[in-house]
Design an enzyme around this catalytic site. Structure first.
Site, PDB file in Angstrom:
ATOM      1  N   ASP A   1       0.855  -1.181   0.000  1.00 26.01           N
ATOM      2  CA  ASP A   1       0.000   0.000   0.000  1.00 26.01           C
ATOM      3  C   ASP A   1       0.895   1.235   0.000  1.00 26.01           C
ATOM      4  OD1 ASP A   1      -0.020   1.086   3.086  1.00 26.01           O
ATOM      5  OD2 ASP A   1      -0.062  -1.104   3.091  1.00 26.01           O
TER       6      ASP A   1
ATOM      7  N   ASP B   1      -9.304   3.277   6.400  1.00 27.09           N
ATOM      8  CA  ASP B   1      -8.154   3.273   7.318  1.00 27.09           C
ATOM      9  C   ASP B   1      -8.605   3.975   8.591  1.00 27.09           C
ATOM     10  OD1 ASP B   1      -5.817   3.679   8.723  1.00 27.09           O
ATOM     11  OD2 ASP B   1      -4.708   4.594   7.075  1.00 27.09           O
TER      12      ASP B   1
ATOM     13  N   GLU C   1      -7.616   4.253  12.538  1.00 27.43           N
ATOM     14  CA  GLU C   1      -6.478   3.903  13.394  1.00 27.43           C
ATOM     15  C   GLU C   1      -6.166   5.047  14.345  1.00 27.43           C
ATOM     16  OE1 GLU C   1      -2.507   4.616  11.617  1.00 27.43           O
ATOM     17  OE2 GLU C   1      -3.534   4.379   9.674  1.00 27.43           O
TER      18      GLU C   1
END
Length: 442
Positions: A94, A183, A185
């Site tokens: 990624d 994403d 986090e």
């Protein structure tokens, strides 16, 4: 030798070297007993202030972790060597703006099979490198996908999902496009959980997920760590049935997964190596990767629906009618704020999963016997509220002609007794479990 690009190197990250040899980087609690207390703060119940995006170009899958762990790691005198796991599965990577110029042909030659590319952050930032990276990966023969860096205290999940899908986060069933990815986090700007409570965070993720599904036909993959997920969602188990897991853990194996997932679909196991950017592994074969891209496989299957029980209908997303209307009224009686329209759409499914999670039930979004048993509210003359409205609607579906006003008055009591008599029930004018089952199941 690792492939290189002309990208500026990431900020030095001794924390990742140190963390690489711990037995559990993410599934542990990010506690560094030699360096100080835990860096994962409990979520706040107060309304968070919106984050000003001062460095979106520097945020990538794992950036928040680097920020959280850095202070503790810097207290160690010597960085330990990084672990190089014996990784099974298909290799991938990624990338984000940190790798502005990737030699995708060389990446493909080195064995990469798939790539995720950062597209957006919040509702104002789109990576200026996204288009070239996304197209470059595809042209080199990789299965490619886009990911969104979440900033949950800035705007709703649905708003960020809309921005993401409109700026590169789409999907097509061509066998070469991965599902959109979220994403979610450690906050690279401040409080670990962005100032959201665990329930608010779950609602935000659900809103994002449902909107992506509504816009693209796919539920997004979720990139996270077990520690963050536990800290900021209470280890909520309701996403495993619908959302593939993209787990981040830099160690010798995937370790303990967040609740609800029996297997990871993708594992991010290092922040550097053979390929530019982060190193990933798809948990399956080449055929499974193609099936995952097409939407016909690759993620852990959802649990089977519970077997029907006599009298209680089995109701799930896509259903419509009086049973769905009763469910919506009853969910509202338990604190939801649904529009009662008789359509079992994403909002109703999300409310069902939230209710199931809060009541210790199997979190599958399906209203079967166990969920009905917890949802129903015993009501009798003098009662008011959404549960009474549900009773009135059901009685009307069985031939009554009541005003649906949420007031359990004499007319409603008479209609209940008439219904009970016609269905061989105890005629007491009280709507308890047996009368509820007859109302919604016949």
């Amino acid at each position: 030798m690792p492939l290189t690009s002309s990208a500026p190197r990431r900020r030095p990250s001794p924390s990742r070297l140190v963390l690489g040899v711990t037995t559990s980087l993410f599934a542990g609690a990010l506690l560094f007993t030699a360096a100080g207390p835990s860096v994962a703060s409990a979520p706040s119940a107060s309304a968070p202030a919106p984050t000003v995006l001062t460095h979106p170009e520097a945020d990538f899958a794992g950036a928040g972790l680097q920020r959280e762990a850095g202070a503790a790691a810097r207290t160690d005198a010597v960085a330990a060597p990084a672990v190089t796991p014996a990784v099974a599965g298909l290799p991938g990577l990624d990338v984000s703006g940190y790798q502005p110029s990737v030699n995708w042909a060389a990446v493909r030659s080195a064995g990469a099979t798939f790539a995720y590319v950062k597209a957006t952050e919040g509702t104002t930032y789109t990576s200026s490198y996204f288009s070239s990276q996304y197209t470059g990966a595809y042209n080199a023969g990789l299965v490619h996908g886009a990911y969104h860096f979440a900033i949950p205290n800035n705007s709703t999940g649905a708003a960020q999902a809309d921005y993401f899908v409109s700026h590169g986060g789409g999907w097509s069933a061509d066998g070469r496009t991965l599902p959109p990815a979220l994403d979610i986090e450690y906050n690279p700007y401040g409080a670990t959980c962005y100032g959201l409570s665990q329930s608010a965070m779950v609602s935000w993720i659900r809103s994002f997920s449902d909107e992506v599904h509504a816009r693209t036909g796919r539920y997004p993959a979720i990139y996270t760590t077990t520690d963050w997920w536990t800290t900021c969602t209470g280890n909520n188990s309701s996403f495993g049935a619908t959302n593939p897991l993209w787990e981040a853990r830099y160690a010798s194996g995937p370790g303990t997964l967040p609740a609800g997932w029996s297997a990871q679909t993708i594992w991010q196991y290092a922040d550097g190596g053979t390929f530019p950017g982060d190193q990933d592994s798809f948990n399956g074969s080449a055929a499974a990767l193609t099936a995952f891209a097409k939407g016909t496989g690759g993620a852990p299957p959802p649990p089977p629906p519970p077997p029907p029980s006599a009298g209680w209908p089995l109701v799930q997303q896509g259903a419509a009618g009086e049973s769905t209307r009763a469910i919506q009224y009853l969910l509202d009686a338990h604190g939801s704020a649904l529009a009662v329209d008789g359509e079992f759409g994403p909002a109703t499914a999300a409310a069902v999963r939230s209710f199931q999670s809060a009541h210790g039930l199997v979190v599958d979004g399906i209203v079967g016997p166990a969920t009905w048993g917890s949802l129903i509210v015993t009501v009798s003359q003098g009662a008011t509220g959404s549960a009474v409205s549900a009773v009135q609607h059901e009685l009307n579906a069985h031939g009554a002609a009541l005003a649906v006003d949420g007031q359990f008055g004499p007319a409603t009591a008479a209609a209940v007794r008439s219904f009970q008599s016609a269905h061989g029930l105890v005629v007491d004018g009280i709507v308890g479990p047996a009368t509820w089952k007859a109302l919604v199941g016949s």
